[in-house]
Design a protein around this motif. Structure first.
Motif, PDB file in Angstrom:
ATOM      1  N   ILE A 102      11.137  11.650  -1.932  1.00  0.00           N
ATOM      2  CA  ILE A 102      10.876  12.106  -3.296  1.00  0.00           C
ATOM      3  C   ILE A 102      11.600  13.439  -3.468  1.00  0.00           C
ATOM      4  N   PRO A 103      12.647  13.479  -4.302  1.00  0.00           N
ATOM      5  CA  PRO A 103      13.371  14.737  -4.512  1.00  0.00           C
ATOM      6  C   PRO A 103      12.432  15.847  -4.998  1.00  0.00           C
ATOM      7  N   GLY A 131       3.573   1.549  -7.209  1.00  0.00           N
ATOM      8  CA  GLY A 131       3.272   1.553  -5.786  1.00  0.00           C
ATOM      9  C   GLY A 131       4.211   2.368  -4.926  1.00  0.00           C
ATOM     10  N   GLY A 132       4.886   3.343  -5.510  1.00  0.00           N
ATOM     11  CA  GLY A 132       5.756   4.222  -4.751  1.00  0.00           C
ATOM     12  C   GLY A 132       7.217   3.817  -4.726  1.00  0.00           C
ATOM     13  N   ARG A 133       7.576   2.764  -5.440  1.00  0.00           N
ATOM     14  CA  ARG A 133       8.999   2.388  -5.493  1.00  0.00           C
ATOM     15  C   ARG A 133       9.801   3.421  -6.269  1.00  0.00           C
ATOM     16  N   VAL A 152       4.929  10.975   1.904  1.00  0.00           N
ATOM     17  CA  VAL A 152       4.351   9.797   1.290  1.00  0.00           C
ATOM     18  C   VAL A 152       4.993   8.587   1.949  1.00  0.00           C
ATOM     19  N   VAL A 153       4.169   7.626   2.329  1.00  0.00           N
ATOM     20  CA  VAL A 153       4.653   6.423   2.988  1.00  0.00           C
ATOM     21  C   VAL A 153       4.122   5.199   2.256  1.00  0.00           C
ATOM     22  N   GLY A 196       0.815  -1.203   0.000  1.00  0.00           N
ATOM     23  CA  GLY A 196       0.000   0.000   0.000  1.00  0.00           C
ATOM     24  C   GLY A 196       0.848   1.252   0.000  1.00  0.00           C
ATOM     25  N   ILE A 197       0.216   2.356  -0.332  1.00  0.00           N
ATOM     26  CA  ILE A 197       0.865   3.660  -0.361  1.00  0.00           C
ATOM     27  C   ILE A 197      -0.114   4.645   0.273  1.00  0.00           C
ATOM     28  N   ALA A 198       0.411   5.661   0.953  1.00  0.00           N
ATOM     29  CA  ALA A 198      -0.474   6.590   1.665  1.00  0.00           C
ATOM     30  C   ALA A 198       0.172   7.958   1.776  1.00  0.00           C
TER      31      ALA A 198
END
Length: 180
Positions: free
Chosen positions: A89-90, A124-126, A74-75, A61-63
Motif C-alpha cells: 500500500i503506497p 478484500g484488499g485487492r 496488511v496481508v 481473508g485480510i489481516a
C-alpha cells in the motif's frame, strides 16, 4: 500478543495466537480454523502472526500482520488462511489503527506530519483508496476507529500531552471527517 478471533458465520471461524501460550501451551505462531462452530479446531499454519483478521468467504481473508514497533503490514489469503501474502500500500509506513467491517471492507489509519491518512478497501484488499485529512498539531494519535457500514464511521484521537480525546465522524466512508 492477544489472540485474534473471527467468525464468518455460525460454523466457520479462525483463531490466531502468537508469542503467547497457544491452546496447546506452546509459545509461537498459529492460525486455527473451525467448521463446526468451534467444537473442533485444525491448525492450518504455524507461520502467521496476525493482530486482526476478517474473512469474506471460506477462502478470502485480510489481516494485519504483527511487526516490531507497529510496522506490520496488511496481508491477504486466498486459501482460507493457510498462506498469507503481503499487500503493498503506497504511503503506508506504520499502521496506527485498522478496523474490519467484513472480509471485503477495511480501513487503515496512519499519520504523516499533521495529516491523517486513511486507506479503505471494499474488495478484500485487492485495491485501496487513500484519503488525507489535516489534523490539529496537538491531536496526532489515532486511538480507535469504528465503522457501522461502508459510509458511517468514527475515529478517536488522543491529545499529545494529556488524556483528552477528540471524536471525528465520517458519513462518506472516510473521505472527509468532522468533529463531533
Amino acid at each position: 500478543g492477544p489472540p485474534t478471533l473471527w467468525f464468518l458465520d455460525a460454523s466457520h471461524g479462525w483463531f490466531s495466537c502468537w508469542n503467547v501460550p497457544c491452546p496447546k501451551e506452546v509459545s509461537g505462531l498459529e492460525v486455527r480454523r473451525t467448521s463446526d462452530a468451534g467444537t473442533h479446531w485444525d491448525t492450518i499454519t504455524q507461520e502467521a502472526a496476525l493482530l486482526d483478521m476478517a474473512f469474506s468467504d471460506e477462502r478470502l481473508g485480510i489481516a494485519r500482520e504483527f511487526g516490531v514497533d507497529d510496522t506490520g503490514g496488511v496481508v491477504r489469503t486466498i486459501d482460507g488462511g493457510r498462506t498469507w501474502s503481503k499487500i503493498q500500500i503506497p504511503h503506508l509506513k506504520k499502521i496506527d489503527a485498522m478496523v474490519f467491517l467484513s472480509g471485503q471492507n477495511a480501513w487503515i489509519t496512519t499519520h504523516e506530519g499533521h495529516d491523517l491518512l486513511l486507506f479503505r478497501t471494499i474488495d478484500g484488499g485487492r485495491s485501496f483508496e487513500e484519503s488525507r485529512t489535516s489534523l490539529p498539531a496537538d491531536w496526532p494519535t489515532v486511538r480507535e476507529i469504528s465503522f457501522i457500514d461502508r459510509n458511517y464511521g468514527w475515529i478517536v484521537l488522543s491529545h499529545k500531552q494529556n488524556d483528552e480525546i477528540r471524536l471525528l465522524r465520517t458519513t462518506d466512508g472516510g473521505r472527509t471527517w468532522t468533529p463531533v
